[in-house]
Design a protein around this motif. Structure first.
Motif, PDB file in Angstrom:
ATOM      1  N   VAL A  24      43.150  28.341  55.565  1.00  0.00           N
ATOM      2  CA  VAL A  24      42.491  27.383  54.669  1.00  0.00           C
ATOM      3  C   VAL A  24      41.206  27.980  54.100  1.00  0.00           C
ATOM      4  N   PHE A  25      40.440  28.648  54.976  1.00  0.00           N
ATOM      5  CA  PHE A  25      39.186  29.229  54.508  1.00  0.00           C
ATOM      6  C   PHE A  25      39.437  30.323  53.462  1.00  0.00           C
ATOM      7  N   THR A  26      40.392  31.207  53.722  1.00  0.00           N
ATOM      8  CA  THR A  26      40.663  32.310  52.800  1.00  0.00           C
ATOM      9  C   THR A  26      41.229  31.815  51.478  1.00  0.00           C
ATOM     10  N   LEU A  27      42.057  30.774  51.518  1.00  0.00           N
ATOM     11  CA  LEU A  27      42.558  30.199  50.267  1.00  0.00           C
ATOM     12  C   LEU A  27      41.420  29.565  49.476  1.00  0.00           C
ATOM     13  N   GLY A  28      40.446  28.978  50.171  1.00  0.00           N
ATOM     14  CA  GLY A  28      39.274  28.452  49.473  1.00  0.00           C
ATOM     15  C   GLY A  28      38.501  29.554  48.777  1.00  0.00           C
ATOM     16  N   TRP A  29      38.327  30.684  49.463  1.00  0.00           N
ATOM     17  CA  TRP A  29      37.668  31.836  48.846  1.00  0.00           C
ATOM     18  C   TRP A  29      38.448  32.314  47.626  1.00  0.00           C
ATOM     19  N   THR A  30      39.768  32.366  47.735  1.00  0.00           N
ATOM     20  CA  THR A  30      40.597  32.788  46.609  1.00  0.00           C
ATOM     21  C   THR A  30      40.422  31.842  45.427  1.00  0.00           C
ATOM     22  N   THR A  31      40.395  30.543  45.701  1.00  0.00           N
ATOM     23  CA  THR A  31      40.155  29.554  44.642  1.00  0.00           C
ATOM     24  C   THR A  31      38.822  29.801  43.961  1.00  0.00           C
ATOM     25  N   TYR A  32      37.814  30.092  44.754  1.00  0.00           N
ATOM     26  CA  TYR A  32      36.478  30.374  44.220  1.00  0.00           C
ATOM     27  C   TYR A  32      36.505  31.591  43.301  1.00  0.00           C
ATOM     28  N   VAL A  33      37.169  32.666  43.730  1.00  0.00           N
ATOM     29  CA  VAL A  33      37.221  33.893  42.923  1.00  0.00           C
ATOM     30  C   VAL A  33      37.978  33.651  41.618  1.00  0.00           C
ATOM     31  N   ILE A  34      39.054  32.850  41.676  1.00  0.00           N
ATOM     32  CA  ILE A  34      39.848  32.561  40.475  1.00  0.00           C
ATOM     33  C   ILE A  34      39.011  31.842  39.426  1.00  0.00           C
ATOM     34  N   TYR A  35      38.222  30.875  39.869  1.00  0.00           N
ATOM     35  CA  TYR A  35      37.509  30.009  38.924  1.00  0.00           C
ATOM     36  C   TYR A  35      36.088  30.472  38.597  1.00  0.00           C
TER      37      TYR A  35
END
Length: 406
Positions: A24-35
């Motif tokens: 969950v944490f890493t997917l949140g980071w990925t979301t942050y990098v995407i946007y």
């Protein structure tokens, strides 16, 4: 059910929980990098500055991951306090994270607020890396730790595998809902940590309160330096070189299907490797994985067909999967005198420092300079082979002196 069976079941649940938390944490980071580029554009921050903000994040992680681990060592001496500590910081982190798209939507006047929220999020999110993992070293017998570390790192590997698809899915979506969902799910997941901590303590009645941490000696310094070098090899190979390798044989729209091959190898290799760590120690597995990974990267560099490249990427991912899993196991063993959080935190600091170095190389345009292209292509081979050989020498030296493996 016997007491031992109950303890084993609790241990497996803990490993699964830590894996979900890392996912969950890493997917949140990925979301942050995407946007992040769009968020920066909304407040008038130039596109060229985005990489600098990402470097700022990694610079913060380099410091705070170790600091959070050290704080966790002290706090964990009081039963139940670690979960509260992590929960409070995660609540602050998630609030800052969820606020990012809303603040960015107010326009150019919010530049300062956006950067402040990014800093708050980066600092507080470090509580989600080393502190939860140190519970394994504090409450579980050492033979169980490698398998549980593999379960925990599986979340990281699964997030890496789905990240290309997540980027495609979210590319044209409004940022507010993904940020809200990511932050809420992460907070809810983290709130269970206090219960996990208490159950582990109840199932491990023989564990005494951790003593004050003792000096760690020279081994941790060499261990962390090796982890920095191994992580830099991973960053250069996967983030810079892998895409161009595949583009020799495939079209750009095929990368989303080819890049996850690395993470398939990562996720599969950790579990058999954890058995070897259990019997031989993490340093030996890290060293062997480094040498095998160097061979895989060399094969990827010289691959003459897509099939050979896919096989080489799978091998490289398998090797990298063994490295952080073994590193977490070794860190918990090295820090067993009460410094589990500190040493585990330095592992994540090493990962962040290597990421910072890779981003600095990209920001400097090294991958576009013909004179540096061969260096970037072969640097991962050098990093993994040198660090791998060094770790094997240290492990062999310890065994010759009759010192237990870590």
């Amino acid at each position: 059910m016997t007491t031992t069976a109950k303890a084993d079941s609790a241990a497996r649940r803990t490993g699964v929980y830590l894996g979900v938390l890392q996912l969950v944490f890493t997917l949140g980071w990925t979301t942050y990098v995407i946007y992040l580029p769009n968020l920066c554009a909304e407040v008038g921050i130039a596109p060229a500055t985005v990489i600098l903000l990402l470097m700022l994040d990694q610079g913060i992680f380099t410091i705070t991951d170790t600091a959070m681990g050290m704080a966790a060592d002290r706090i964990s001496r009081m039963l139940g306090r670690l979960g509260i500590f992590v929960g409070v910081l995660t609540a602050i982190s998630c609030a800052a994270f969820i606020s990012l798209p809303y603040v960015a939507g107010t326009g150019p006047g919010a530049q300062g607020w956006l950067i402040a929220l990014i800093v708050i999020w980066a600092v507080t999110s470090s509580a989600l890396r080393a502190p939860p993992l140190m519970l394994l070293g504090k409450y579980r017998p050492r033979p169980q730790v490698p398998f549980l570390a593999a379960l925990a790192m599986l979340g990281y590997g699964l997030a890496g595998a789905v990240s290309p698809y997540l980027g495609v899915m979210l590319r044209n979506q409004d940022a507010r809902l993904p940020f809200l969902l990511s932050g809420a799910v992460l907070l809810l997941t983290t709130l269970a940590l206090s219960g996990i901590e208490r159950r582990l303590a109840q199932d491990t009645p023989s564990v005494q309160p951790a003593p004050p941490a003792k000096p760690l000696g020279r081994l941790p310094m060499f261990f962390i330096a090796s982890m920095v070098i191994l992580s830099l090899g991973y960053q250069l190979h996967f983030s810079i070189n892998s895409g161009p390798f595949f583009l020799r044989f495939a079209k750009p729209d095929g990368l989303q299907w080819l890049m996850p091959v690395f993470w398939v190898g990562f996720n599969i290799a950790m579990f058999p490797a954890s058995v070897v760590v259990k019997h031989r120690g993490g340093l030996i597995v890290m060293g062997v994985a480094g040498l095998l990974g160097a061979l895989a990267v060399a094969l990827a560099e010289m691959a003459g067909s897509l099939n050979v490249l896919i096989a080489a990427q799978f091998m490289a991912g398998a090797a990298w999967g063994c490295m952080p899993m073994s590193a977490v196991s070794a860190a918990l063993a090295i820090g067993e005198t009460g410094a589990e959080g500190k040493v585990t935190g330095t592992v994540f600091s090493a990962l962040a420092l290597a990421t910072f170095a890779r981003m600095a190389a990209v920001a400097g345009g090294l991958q576009k300079m013909p004179d540096y292209a061969p260096l970037l292509h072969w640097a991962p081979v050098a990093c993994w082979s040198v660090a791998g050989a060094g770790l094997l020498v240290i492990a062999a030296s310890r065994l010759q002196r009759g010192v237990k493996a870590v």
